[in-house]
Design a protein around this motif. Structure first.
Motif, PDB file in Angstrom:
ATOM      1  N   PRO A 166      -3.998   0.758 -14.041  1.00 24.44           N
ATOM      2  CA  PRO A 166      -3.957   1.082 -12.626  1.00 24.44           C
ATOM      3  C   PRO A 166      -4.853   0.104 -11.739  1.00 24.44           C
ATOM      4  N   PHE A 167      -4.834   0.333 -10.357  1.00 27.10           N
ATOM      5  CA  PHE A 167      -5.349  -0.545  -9.677  1.00 27.10           C
ATOM      6  C   PHE A 167      -6.850   0.290  -9.210  1.00 27.10           C
ATOM      7  N   TYR A 168      -7.950  -0.665  -9.089  1.00 26.28           N
ATOM      8  CA  TYR A 168      -9.142  -0.083  -8.787  1.00 26.28           C
ATOM      9  C   TYR A 168      -9.786  -0.383  -7.167  1.00 26.28           C
ATOM     10  N   VAL A 169     -10.288   0.412  -6.562  1.00 27.00           N
ATOM     11  CA  VAL A 169     -10.940   0.172  -5.383  1.00 27.00           C
ATOM     12  C   VAL A 169     -12.110  -1.000  -5.413  1.00 27.00           C
ATOM     13  N   THR A 170     -11.817  -2.026  -4.611  1.00 25.61           N
ATOM     14  CA  THR A 170     -12.794  -2.950  -4.625  1.00 25.61           C
ATOM     15  C   THR A 170     -13.282  -3.485  -3.230  1.00 25.61           C
ATOM     16  N   GLN A 171     -14.367  -4.082  -3.215  1.00 20.24           N
ATOM     17  CA  GLN A 171     -14.773  -4.612  -1.829  1.00 20.24           C
ATOM     18  C   GLN A 171     -14.527  -6.268  -1.804  1.00 20.24           C
ATOM     19  N   GLU A 172     -13.616  -6.445  -0.673  1.00 17.18           N
ATOM     20  CA  GLU A 172     -13.506  -7.856  -0.700  1.00 17.18           C
ATOM     21  C   GLU A 172     -14.660  -8.788  -0.553  1.00 17.18           C
ATOM     22  N   ASN A 173     -14.561  -9.802  -1.288  1.00 14.66           N
ATOM     23  CA  ASN A 173     -15.576 -10.902  -1.303  1.00 14.66           C
ATOM     24  C   ASN A 173     -15.996 -11.669   0.269  1.00 14.66           C
ATOM     25  N   LEU A 174     -14.859 -11.753   1.133  1.00 16.22           N
ATOM     26  CA  LEU A 174     -14.828 -12.353   2.236  1.00 16.22           C
ATOM     27  C   LEU A 174     -15.152 -11.504   3.448  1.00 16.22           C
ATOM     28  N   GLU A 175     -16.535 -11.776   3.837  1.00 12.91           N
ATOM     29  CA  GLU A 175     -17.041 -10.877   4.915  1.00 12.91           C
ATOM     30  C   GLU A 175     -16.010 -10.710   6.062  1.00 12.91           C
ATOM     31  N   SER A 176     -15.134 -11.646   6.382  1.00 15.75           N
ATOM     32  CA  SER A 176     -14.177 -11.598   7.491  1.00 15.75           C
ATOM     33  C   SER A 176     -13.082 -10.621   7.020  1.00 15.75           C
ATOM     34  N   SER A 177     -12.924 -10.229   5.777  1.00 17.24           N
ATOM     35  CA  SER A 177     -11.783  -9.439   5.529  1.00 17.24           C
ATOM     36  C   SER A 177     -11.804  -8.102   5.821  1.00 17.24           C
ATOM     37  N   ASN A 178     -10.880  -7.654   6.571  1.00 13.38           N
ATOM     38  CA  ASN A 178     -10.876  -5.861   6.730  1.00 13.38           C
ATOM     39  C   ASN A 178     -10.641  -5.019   5.824  1.00 13.38           C
ATOM     40  N   GLY A 179      -9.831  -5.723   4.872  1.00 14.57           N
ATOM     41  CA  GLY A 179      -9.272  -4.701   3.588  1.00 14.57           C
ATOM     42  C   GLY A 179      -8.106  -4.148   3.905  1.00 14.57           C
ATOM     43  N   LEU A 180      -7.919  -2.956   3.098  1.00 14.09           N
ATOM     44  CA  LEU A 180      -6.648  -2.263   3.654  1.00 14.09           C
ATOM     45  C   LEU A 180      -6.829  -0.992   4.474  1.00 14.09           C
ATOM     46  N   PRO A 181      -5.709  -0.865   5.166  1.00 14.14           N
ATOM     47  CA  PRO A 181      -6.153   0.534   6.181  1.00 14.14           C
ATOM     48  C   PRO A 181      -5.922   1.759   5.214  1.00 14.14           C
ATOM     49  N   ALA A 182      -6.657   2.792   5.596  1.00 15.22           N
ATOM     50  CA  ALA A 182      -6.631   4.049   4.790  1.00 15.22           C
ATOM     51  C   ALA A 182      -6.456   5.268   5.784  1.00 15.22           C
ATOM     52  N   ARG A 183      -6.082   6.278   5.207  1.00 14.62           N
ATOM     53  CA  ARG A 183      -5.977   7.564   5.894  1.00 14.62           C
ATOM     54  C   ARG A 183      -6.907   8.685   5.236  1.00 14.62           C
ATOM     55  N   PHE A 184      -7.386   9.698   6.154  1.00 14.84           N
ATOM     56  CA  PHE A 184      -8.215  10.709   5.571  1.00 14.84           C
ATOM     57  C   PHE A 184      -7.565  11.853   5.659  1.00 14.84           C
ATOM     58  N   MET A 185      -7.528  12.918   4.490  1.00 15.23           N
ATOM     59  CA  MET A 185      -6.686  14.083   4.667  1.00 15.23           C
ATOM     60  C   MET A 185      -7.887  15.036   4.185  1.00 15.23           C
ATOM     61  N   PRO A 186      -8.242  16.071   4.998  1.00 18.46           N
ATOM     62  CA  PRO A 186      -9.187  16.919   4.732  1.00 18.46           C
ATOM     63  C   PRO A 186      -8.611  18.067   4.086  1.00 18.46           C
ATOM     64  N   VAL A 187      -9.455  18.905   3.120  1.00 16.55           N
ATOM     65  CA  VAL A 187      -9.056  20.239   2.555  1.00 16.55           C
ATOM     66  C   VAL A 187      -8.363  21.138   3.356  1.00 16.55           C
ATOM     67  N   ASP A 188      -8.774  21.042   4.612  1.00 17.25           N
ATOM     68  CA  ASP A 188      -8.350  22.094   5.659  1.00 17.25           C
ATOM     69  C   ASP A 188      -7.282  21.287   6.318  1.00 17.25           C
ATOM     70  N   ASN A 189      -5.927  21.541   6.297  1.00 10.87           N
ATOM     71  CA  ASN A 189      -5.059  20.835   6.738  1.00 10.87           C
ATOM     72  C   ASN A 189      -4.962  21.269   8.201  1.00 10.87           C
ATOM     73  N   LYS A 190      -5.735  22.087   8.708  1.00  8.45           N
ATOM     74  CA  LYS A 190      -5.620  22.692  10.082  1.00  8.45           C
ATOM     75  C   LYS A 190      -6.717  21.825  11.004  1.00  8.45           C
ATOM     76  N   GLN A 191      -7.504  21.227  10.206  1.00  5.64           N
ATOM     77  CA  GLN A 191      -8.406  20.158  11.085  1.00  5.64           C
ATOM     78  C   GLN A 191      -7.675  19.071  11.893  1.00  5.64           C
ATOM     79  N   GLN A 192      -8.131  18.783  12.954  1.00  6.86           N
ATOM     80  CA  GLN A 192      -7.563  17.648  13.669  1.00  6.86           C
ATOM     81  C   GLN A 192      -8.382  16.484  13.450  1.00  6.86           C
ATOM     82  N   VAL A 193      -9.606  16.586  13.176  1.00  6.61           N
ATOM     83  CA  VAL A 193     -10.529  15.340  12.935  1.00  6.61           C
ATOM     84  C   VAL A 193     -11.361  15.643  11.752  1.00  6.61           C
TER      85      VAL A 193
END
Length: 221
Positions: A76-103
């Motif tokens: 599998p792939f592992y989560v890594t921190q890019e070496n280049l400081e100028s790199s933003n990396g990949l976009p991510a989404r956050f999904m809470p355990v309470d799916n009624k939350q808006q934030v």
């Protein structure tokens, strides 16, 4: 007289028995404090964010945003921190355990999912892997399951906590990601920070004493 002595003895015994009972555990506080992005806005459910290191608050020595990469084998792939400081990396989404939350709120269980495609036939949701046979470390990797809180998904849940002495004004708010799931009340979990291991020029995320201090930047497209 004997009756009075007997009553006093029974009262003392009752008090002693009651006082030795363990105190009830304090309930886990429910936080309503939202997590903020670098513009001072609340992290919204369904939107995409890049996870960026702060300029201070971490001993990783620079580096860019978070992404995925193969480690010892193609999958599998592992989560890594890019070496280049100028790199933003990949976009991510956050999904809470309470799916009624808006934030996204502090100290609540969330799934973290990269918005990306890989050659591996598995999800891009984060999970904490088992102890590595070579390094003895536990790394954060892809292949996690979203939702379904409980014993079977215990390794897939993370929390966002405040970190450092940020003043709370826009990009001065620093955070850390921790592994301390509360989705299984009967499970014994050793809580730990998510930090960076520097190995042969690569930066891998895993359970570490030293957390990686991060901020969140909204992806506009």
């Amino acid at each position: 007289m004997k009756l009075l002595v007997l009553l006093q003895f029974l009262f003392s015994l009752s008090y002693l028995t009651t006082s030795q009972q363990p105190a009830a555990p304090s309930p886990i506080p429910i936080t309503t404090t939202p997590v903020l992005d670098i513009d001072g806005n609340e992290l919204q459910i369904g939107l995409k964010y890049t996870i960026l290191p702060t300029q201070n608050g971490s001993s990783t020595g620079g580096g860019g945003g978070l992404a995925l990469a193969p480690k010892n084998r193609p999958c599998p792939f592992y989560v890594t921190q890019e070496n280049l400081e100028s790199s933003n990396g990949l976009p991510a989404r956050f999904m809470p355990v309470d799916n009624k939350q808006q934030v996204i709120k502090l100290s609540t269980d969330v799934n973290i999912v990269f918005f990306a495609a890989t050659i591996c036939v598995q999800s891009t949701a984060w999970k904490v892997g088992g102890t590595d046979e070579i390094t003895g470390r536990r790394y954060v990797m892809s292949g996690g399951m979203t939702g379904r809180p409980g014993l079977e998904t215990i390794s897939n849940w993370f929390r966002i906590e405040r970190y450092g002495n940020g003043s709370g004004i826009n990009n001065n708010v620093f955070y850390k990601i921790v592994f301390c799931p509360g989705v299984c009340s009967n499970c014994k979990v050793v809580c730990a920070n998510v930090g960076v291991f520097n190995e042969n020029g690569k930066r891998w995320l895993g359970l570490n004493d030293e957390p990686l201090a991060v901020r969140f930047k909204k992806v506009l497209n």
